[in-house]
Design a protein around this motif. Sequence first.
Motif, PDB file in Angstrom:
ATOM      1  N   LEU A  35      11.732  17.975  -1.007  1.00  0.00           N
ATOM      2  CA  LEU A  35      11.237  16.654  -0.627  1.00  0.00           C
ATOM      3  C   LEU A  35      12.364  15.766  -0.121  1.00  0.00           C
ATOM      4  CD1 LEU A  35       8.827  16.031  -3.639  1.00  0.00           C
ATOM      5  CD2 LEU A  35       8.134  16.192  -1.255  1.00  0.00           C
ATOM      6  N   HIS A  52      13.745  17.064   3.377  1.00  0.00           N
ATOM      7  CA  HIS A  52      12.838  16.993   4.524  1.00  0.00           C
ATOM      8  C   HIS A  52      13.178  15.873   5.483  1.00  0.00           C
ATOM      9  CE1 HIS A  52       9.264  14.942   6.288  1.00  0.00           C
ATOM     10  NE2 HIS A  52       9.167  16.101   6.884  1.00  0.00           N
ATOM     11  N   GLN A  66       5.011  19.543   1.499  1.00  0.00           N
ATOM     12  CA  GLN A  66       4.291  18.404   0.917  1.00  0.00           C
ATOM     13  C   GLN A  66       4.510  17.124   1.707  1.00  0.00           C
ATOM     14  OE1 GLN A  66       4.569  17.925  -3.408  1.00  0.00           O
ATOM     15  NE2 GLN A  66       5.494  19.944  -3.508  1.00  0.00           N
ATOM     16  N   THR A  67       5.758  16.896   2.130  1.00  0.00           N
ATOM     17  CA  THR A  67       6.079  15.651   2.828  1.00  0.00           C
ATOM     18  C   THR A  67       5.809  15.734   4.314  1.00  0.00           C
ATOM     19  OG1 THR A  67       7.888  15.440   1.234  1.00  0.00           O
ATOM     20  CG2 THR A  67       7.858  13.884   3.034  1.00  0.00           C
ATOM     21  N   ALA A 103       3.506  13.229   6.817  1.00  0.00           N
ATOM     22  CA  ALA A 103       4.170  12.486   7.892  1.00  0.00           C
ATOM     23  C   ALA A 103       3.585  12.857   9.249  1.00  0.00           C
ATOM     24  CB  ALA A 103       5.672  12.771   7.864  1.00  0.00           C
ATOM     25  N   THR A 120      -4.664  12.211   5.687  1.00  0.00           N
ATOM     26  CA  THR A 120      -3.689  12.339   4.600  1.00  0.00           C
ATOM     27  C   THR A 120      -4.388  12.726   3.292  1.00  0.00           C
ATOM     28  OG1 THR A 120      -3.806   9.928   4.302  1.00  0.00           O
ATOM     29  CG2 THR A 120      -1.971  10.792   5.585  1.00  0.00           C
TER      30      THR A 120
END
Length: 273
Positions: free
Chosen positions: A78, A81, A132-133, A137, A152
């Motif tokens: 995370l 990223h 996950q991120t 985004a 999202t």
Amino acid sequence: MGILQGVKLYPKAIAWSMAISSAVVMEGFDNALIGSFYAFPAFQKKYGQRLADGTYGLTAPWQAGLSGAMNAGQVLGLLLHGFISERLGYKKTMLLALSVNVALVPLLFFAQNKQMLLAGELLLGLPLGIFQTLTIAYASEVCPVVLRSLLTIYVNLSWVIGQLLALSILKGLVSNTTEWSYKIPFAIEWVWPAVILSVVAFAPESPWWHVRQNNLEQALASLHRLLGKGAENEFDANHTISMMVHTNETEKKMLAGTSYLDCFRAKPFAELV
């Protein structure tokens, strides 16, 4: 713009966002595996130790370590990223993370002891944390504001779908007493990246990322790839890119002269209002 109008104008953006979000299905799948394996006799015998009652099992510290290793790796993923995607772009970062995922699965599939299994869980958490991120985004940047909440939320839904798939597969293997009871789920982890890689390879980059890199022609080309047929007749794509440029310049001015250290520096209340 209403939701129906957003769907009409950006159907391709919705499709690409949902395709990229499928990587989180894999993340949910992986997270559900290791904790469930503690109840599998073949897994206990392979990686556990003989207990006083003659059965095999993993000690509590090792169970906590194996369960927490992937979470620790995800935290690092995370954090990494943001630095990686801002330099390479979302598409290249996703392709890199998927490739790393493929390369790390053998550590789990061929693990000879719990130490090797622990290392595999920790390292595999890095690309899973990126997924996950990155997916959130990407969904936020390729779709209009009216659709961002829905897409999202779909990222979270993908995570639940992954867990449901994992538990369904584990339910079918729980009575298997051979090493394949845990090797088959590990092997399935090779399937996800292969499928997603074939889709991401053709995905458009975020036009916002191109704007931040001052590549306005590429930003316009990416935006056209996200629009539905005939959408250009309903709004001006060049005007949308101009607004992206204006927003990006405004954000740059707001961030000028600041750093992460400012998050830990006390400032007078008057400066904050």
